[in-house]
Design an enzyme around this catalytic site. Structure first.
Site, PDB file in Angstrom:
ATOM      1  N   ASP A  33      44.158  49.156  51.520  1.00  0.00           N
ATOM      2  CA  ASP A  33      45.578  49.163  51.150  1.00  0.00           C
ATOM      3  C   ASP A  33      45.880  50.187  50.062  1.00  0.00           C
ATOM      4  OD1 ASP A  33      44.174  47.802  49.188  1.00  0.00           O
ATOM      5  OD2 ASP A  33      45.136  45.877  49.552  1.00  0.00           O
TER       6      ASP A  33
ATOM      7  N   ASN B 180      45.936  33.698  45.367  1.00  0.00           N
ATOM      8  CA  ASN B 180      46.821  33.005  46.318  1.00  0.00           C
ATOM      9  C   ASN B 180      46.261  33.027  47.749  1.00  0.00           C
ATOM     10  OD1 ASN B 180      47.234  35.633  47.159  1.00  0.00           O
ATOM     11  ND2 ASN B 180      49.437  35.681  46.742  1.00  0.00           N
TER      12      ASN B 180
ATOM     13  N   HIS C  41      45.262  35.701  49.452  1.00  0.00           N
ATOM     14  CA  HIS C  41      45.499  36.911  50.258  1.00  0.00           C
ATOM     15  C   HIS C  41      44.207  37.699  50.480  1.00  0.00           C
ATOM     16  CE1 HIS C  41      46.625  39.662  46.566  1.00  0.00           C
ATOM     17  NE2 HIS C  41      45.334  39.635  46.746  1.00  0.00           N
TER      18      HIS C  41
ATOM     19  N   GLU D 287      49.769  38.825  52.196  1.00  0.00           N
ATOM     20  CA  GLU D 287      50.140  37.701  51.335  1.00  0.00           C
ATOM     21  C   GLU D 287      50.326  36.439  52.180  1.00  0.00           C
ATOM     22  OE1 GLU D 287      49.775  38.151  48.324  1.00  0.00           O
ATOM     23  OE2 GLU D 287      50.967  39.745  47.418  1.00  0.00           O
TER      24      GLU D 287
HETATM   25  P1  PGA Z   1      40.700  41.279  42.067  1.00  0.00           P
HETATM   26  O1  PGA Z   1      41.733  41.303  43.264  1.00  0.00           O
HETATM   27  O2  PGA Z   1      39.395  41.751  42.624  1.00  0.00           O
HETATM   28  O3  PGA Z   1      41.245  42.245  41.041  1.00  0.00           O
HETATM   29  O4  PGA Z   1      40.632  39.875  41.566  1.00  0.00           O
HETATM   30  C1  PGA Z   1      41.322  40.802  44.502  1.00  0.00           C
HETATM   31  C2  PGA Z   1      42.501  40.776  45.452  1.00  0.00           C
HETATM   32  O5  PGA Z   1      43.638  40.612  45.005  1.00  0.00           O
HETATM   33  O6  PGA Z   1      42.270  40.914  46.669  1.00  0.00           O
END
Ligand code: PGA
Length: 249
Positions: free
Chosen positions: A67, A136, A138, A143
């Site tokens: 992404d 959350n 995702h 999301e």
């Molecule tokens: P993070 O993010 O590794 O910074 O915790 C993971 C994500 O949001 O997929």
């Protein structure tokens, strides 16, 4: 799903690096799906070490990142282009021509997303996809509520993700509202996936993804349908799992 719980973040990262290195040695022209965020940093550090000390060779690897924020140019220090070059690519012998990261500055976003999907196909599909997980649930910027069959497209970030990512920006208002992300269907097409999670703020998401029902409200739960998914977590992120690990897989 194979679930591996490691004592520490370092052990989690090394376990993932061992798998990546194994796949890469077996297939030097591996098509590798990559993730950003704080979670895979330890994995990337270990891959860099393996490259420098063991000669792990990335010269034939093709990469696809999950992404990118819309509106951030590659030179922006919070863009995922910048992240990938700073934290991995510039330290290994990857061929820049084989690196793919969604273009957050694309003027025709739909056409770009279709091109990205086509490029993945042209490369023969993703052999191994690295994933983090949001608090959350995702995966990439899919999301909660994302279609389980979705392909690469534009998504609106949830309030929770914007709050979680605000720590990287001067002000919360500076966090982009939109991103281009591979879809859940795109991720499911990878021949193998590794999801990494560490820290207690991921424990609920890991529990829901591994042991909860498959639901679009927890996009990572779709990995229960994947034929070769390995979930590697540290003790804190795995603290709420109740299954007997011998029975996963
Ligand atoms: P993070 O993010 O590794 O910074 O915790 C993971 C994500 O949001 O997929």
């Amino acid at each position: 799903m194979l679930v591996i719980v490691k004592d520490t973040y370092e052990e989690m990262s090394k376990e993932a690096a061992k798998i990546v290195a194994d796949r890469l040695r077996k297939k030097p022209n591996l098509v590798l799906g990559l993730a950003t965020g704080s979670t895979p940093l330890g994995l990337y550090k270990e891959l860099i070490r393996m490259h420098k000390t063991d000669g792990l060779d990335f010269s034939k690897v093709t990469t696809f990142n999950l992404d990118e924020y819309i509106g951030l140019p590659p030179s922006h220090d919070q863009s995922y282009h910048y992240f990938m070059w700073e934290n991995l690519f510039k330290h290994i012998n990857v061929d820049p021509r084989f690196v793919h990261i969604p273009d957050g500055m694309a003027t025709d976003i739909d056409a770009f997303c279709q091109w990205y999907e086509d490029e993945i196909k042209r490369a023969g599909g993703i052999d191994l996809q690295i994933l983090g997980i949001g608090a959350n649930g995702h995966i990439a910027f899919n999301e909660p509520g994302s279609s389980l069959g979705s392909r690469t497209r534009i998504k609106t970030l949830t309030k929770k993700t914007i709050e979680d990512n605000a720590r990287f920006f001067p002000r919360k208002e500076d966090v982009p509202r939109y991103a281009i992300t591979m879809g859940i269907g795109t991720i499911m097409d990878a021949k193998e996936v590794i999801l990494l999670a560490n820290g207690k703020n991921k424990a609920d998401a890991v529990k829901a993804a591994v042991e909860g029902p498959i639901t679009a409200m927890v996009p990572a739960s779709m990995l229960q349908m994947h034929r070769k998914a390995t979930i590697i977590v540290d003790k804190e992120a795995g603290a709420k799992l109740t299954g007997e690990f011998e029975n996963y897989g």
